[in-house]
Design an enzyme around this catalytic site. Structure first.
Site, PDB file in Angstrom:
ATOM      1  N   GLU A   1      -2.684  15.591 -11.431  1.00 16.75           N
ATOM      2  CA  GLU A   1      -1.676  15.850 -10.402  1.00 16.75           C
ATOM      3  C   GLU A   1      -2.175  15.414  -9.027  1.00 16.75           C
ATOM      4  OE1 GLU A   1       1.326  16.680 -11.131  1.00 16.75           O
ATOM      5  OE2 GLU A   1       0.837  16.916 -13.247  1.00 16.75           O
TER       6      GLU A   1
ATOM      7  N   GLU B   1       2.036   7.389 -13.833  1.00 13.34           N
ATOM      8  CA  GLU B   1       1.312   8.306 -14.715  1.00 13.34           C
ATOM      9  C   GLU B   1      -0.002   7.692 -15.189  1.00 13.34           C
ATOM     10  OE1 GLU B   1       2.057  11.424 -15.226  1.00 13.34           O
ATOM     11  OE2 GLU B   1       3.842  11.195 -13.974  1.00 13.34           O
TER      12      GLU B   1
ATOM     13  N   ASP C   1      -3.659   9.269 -14.496  1.00 12.35           N
ATOM     14  CA  ASP C   1      -4.622   9.496 -15.578  1.00 12.35           C
ATOM     15  C   ASP C   1      -5.969   8.863 -15.231  1.00 12.35           C
ATOM     16  OD1 ASP C   1      -2.922  10.939 -17.165  1.00 12.35           O
ATOM     17  OD2 ASP C   1      -2.419   9.303 -18.521  1.00 12.35           O
TER      18      ASP C   1
END
Length: 420
Positions: A283, A364, A368
Site C-alpha cells: 500500500e 499493482e 508489489d
C-alpha cells in the site's frame, strides 16, 4: 444530431454492452469450471483442492448473480429513459411542486425521488447478494437488522451529503451563465476533497468501530516500515470488519494530515506480522509511486470533461428527446439534464473500462515491486496467497475477462512478476 439518431445510438451502445457482458461472463464461467478440478501449479501446497473448488463455486455463483443483476438494471435503465419513466416522474413532480414551492425545490425533489426509487429497486438485489450469495459461501456475518440499519444510515448520509451539493450545482446551472459547468466542477472537486478528509473521522465510525492498534510488536514493525518509507499517518487502527463479513483487507484512508492506516481484524487474525508488513509495504508503494495522486488527478480531469460535455448537452433539445424525455417549457431542465447524463454516460464508459483496468494492474505490479524491496518478498507471496484463499478469489480466471475487468493482476501473474 436528431433525437431519433441519439435513441438509436444509445440503444446500440446498450445492446453492445449487454452482449459483451454476457460473452465475457460466459467465458469466465467456462474457464473457471474447466479448471475447477486441479489447483494451478505453484499453489497446490498452499491452497489445496477444497479451497480451490470453493473459490471456483463462489466465483461462478457471483457471476450468475451478476448476469441477473445486469438484466434487471438494463430493464430499469430502459424504463427510465426510452420508455419514458423519468419523463413521467418529471411531469408529476413539476405539476405538483412548481406552483407552490418554485423551480429549485422541484428540481431537488426530482433528484431525490429518482434516488429513492432507484435505491428501492436495488434493495432486493443487495439483500440477495448478502444473504444468499455471501452467506452461502460463509462470508456474511450480518443479521438482517444490522443490514437494514446500514441501508438506512447510507440513505440518510446520501441525503445529508448529497442534497446540499446537488442544490449548489443546480443553483450554479441556473445562475452562473454559460460557463456554469466550470464553477460546478470546482464545487464538485472541493466537495470530493472535503469528503476524503471527513470520511475517516466522522462517516466511517457510523458503520464500524475503530480501535487503536494495541499489538506493540506489530505496531513497532509498522512504524519502522513507514519511517523507512518516509510516510506519516494520523494513527494505526483496527476495524471490526468481522461483524459484517469474513473478508479481510487493509487500507489507507483520509487526505493530508487525516491519513490513517486501517487493518481489518480479520486480516490481523490470519496473517503473521511479517505478512502484514508486506501488505502494508504494498500500500505504501502506491503512495511512493504517486498512484493515489495520479488517480485523483485523473478522476478530476475526467469529471471536468464530463461537466463540459454536460454543459453543452443540457442546451440541446435532442439530448432530452433522444433519451425519452420532453424538455420543460415552464420550468428549468437542469435536474433532468443531470439525471439523463448520469444514466447515459456509464453505458458508453463501459467500453473505456479496460483502459483504466490496464493502468490499475500496472500500478499493482509497481506496488508489489516496492513491497519486495522494503519487506520480504516471501512474506508478500504468503500474504497474497492467504488473502486469495480466505476471500475465495479464483486462481484460474479467463485471460480476456482479466484484461477487461480486473483492477488487480491475477495471482499467477503477480507471483511471476515477483520471481516467485
Amino acid at each position: 444530431m436528431q433525437s431519433s439518431t441519439l435513441s438509436l445510438v444509445f440503444a446500440a451502445f446498450l445492446l453492445a454492452s449487454i452482449i459483451t457482458k454476457l460473452w465475457l461472463a460466459s467465458r469466465q464461467i467456462r474457464h473457471v469450471v474447466k479448471h475447477r478440478g486441479q489447483v494451478p501449479a505453484g499453489f497446490d501446497m498452499a491452497v489445496g483442492l477444497y479451497n480451490h473448488q470453493r473459490a471456483a463455486d463462489y466465483t461462478v455463483d457471483k457471476l450468475r448473480f451478476d448476469l441477473v443483476s445486469t438484466a434487471i438494471s438494463t430493464a430499469v435503465l430502459v424504463g427510465w429513459t426510452l420508455l419514458g419513466g423519468l419523463d413521467a416522474l418529471n411531469i408529476a413532480l413539476r405539476d405538483a411542486v412548481v406552483p407552490s414551492h418554485g423551480p429549485l425545490v422541484y428540481q431537488l425533489a426530482l433528484i431525490l425521488s429518482f434516488g429513492l426509487i432507484s435505491s428501492l429497486v436495488d434493495l432486493p438485489l443487495a439483500a440477495w447478494s448478502t444473504f444468499r450469495i455471501e452467506q452461502r459461501h460463509g462470508f456474511n456475518r450480518m443479521k438482517f437488522g444490522m443490514w437494514v440499519g446500514d441501508q438506512l444510515k447510507e440513505g440518510l448520509l446520501g441525503l445529508v451529503l448529497g442534497a446540499p451539493i446537488a442544490a449548489l450545482i443546480l443553483w450554479l446551472m441556473g445562475a452562473a451563465g454559460p460557463q456554469w459547468w466550470l464553477w460546478a466542477w470546482g464545487a464538485w472537486v472541493g466537495f470530493s476533497l472535503l469528503l476524503m478528509i471527513v470520511f475517516p473521522i466522522f462517516i466511517a465510525p457510523l458503520f464500524n468501530k475503530f480501535s487503536p492498534l494495541e499489538d506493540d510488536a506489530l505496531k513497532g514493525k509498522v512504524e519502522s516500515l513507514m519511517a523507512r518509507c518516509g510516510f506519516a499517518a494520523k494513527g494505526l487502527f483496527v476495524m471490526d470488519g468481522s461483524r459484517r463479513s469474513a473478508h479481510a483487507n487493509a487500507y489507507f484512508t483520509g487526505l493530508g494530515s487525516s491519513k490513517r492506516v486501517v487493518f481489518y481484524d480479520t486480516l490481523l487474525s490470519r496473517l503473521s506480522h511479517g505478512e502484514i508488513e508486506a501488505v502494508l509495504a504494498h500500500e505504501l508503494g502506491h503512495f511512493k509511486h504517486k498512484h493515489v495522486l495520479k488517480r485523483m488527478i485523473g478522476m478530476f480531469a475526467m469529471s471536468l470533461l464530463g461537466f463540459a460535455l454536460l454543459g453543452w448537452l443540457s442546451r440541446q433539445v435532442f439530448f432530452y428527446q433522444g433519451l425519452g424525455v420532453t424538455p420543460n417549457l415552464g420550468a428549468p431542465n437542469d435536474a433532468l439534464a443531470l439525471l439523463l447524463f448520469m444514466l447515459a454516460v456509464p453505458v458508453v464508459m463501459f467500453f473505456v473500462a479496460p483502459v483504466f483496468a490496464h493502468f490499475s494492474r500496472r500500478d499493482e505490479f509497481q506496488a508489489d515491486a516496492y513491497a519486495c524491496v522494503h519487506a520480504q518478498a516471501t512474506d508478500l507471496r504468503q500474504a497474497l496467497i492467504k488473502l486469495y484463499k480466505d476471500n475465495s478469489s479464483t486462481l484460474t480466471p479467463d485471460p480476456l475477462y482479466v484484461r477487461f475487468y480486473y483492477s488487480h493482476p491475477p495471482a499467477s501473474e503477480r507471483m511471476a512478476a515477483m520471481g516467485l
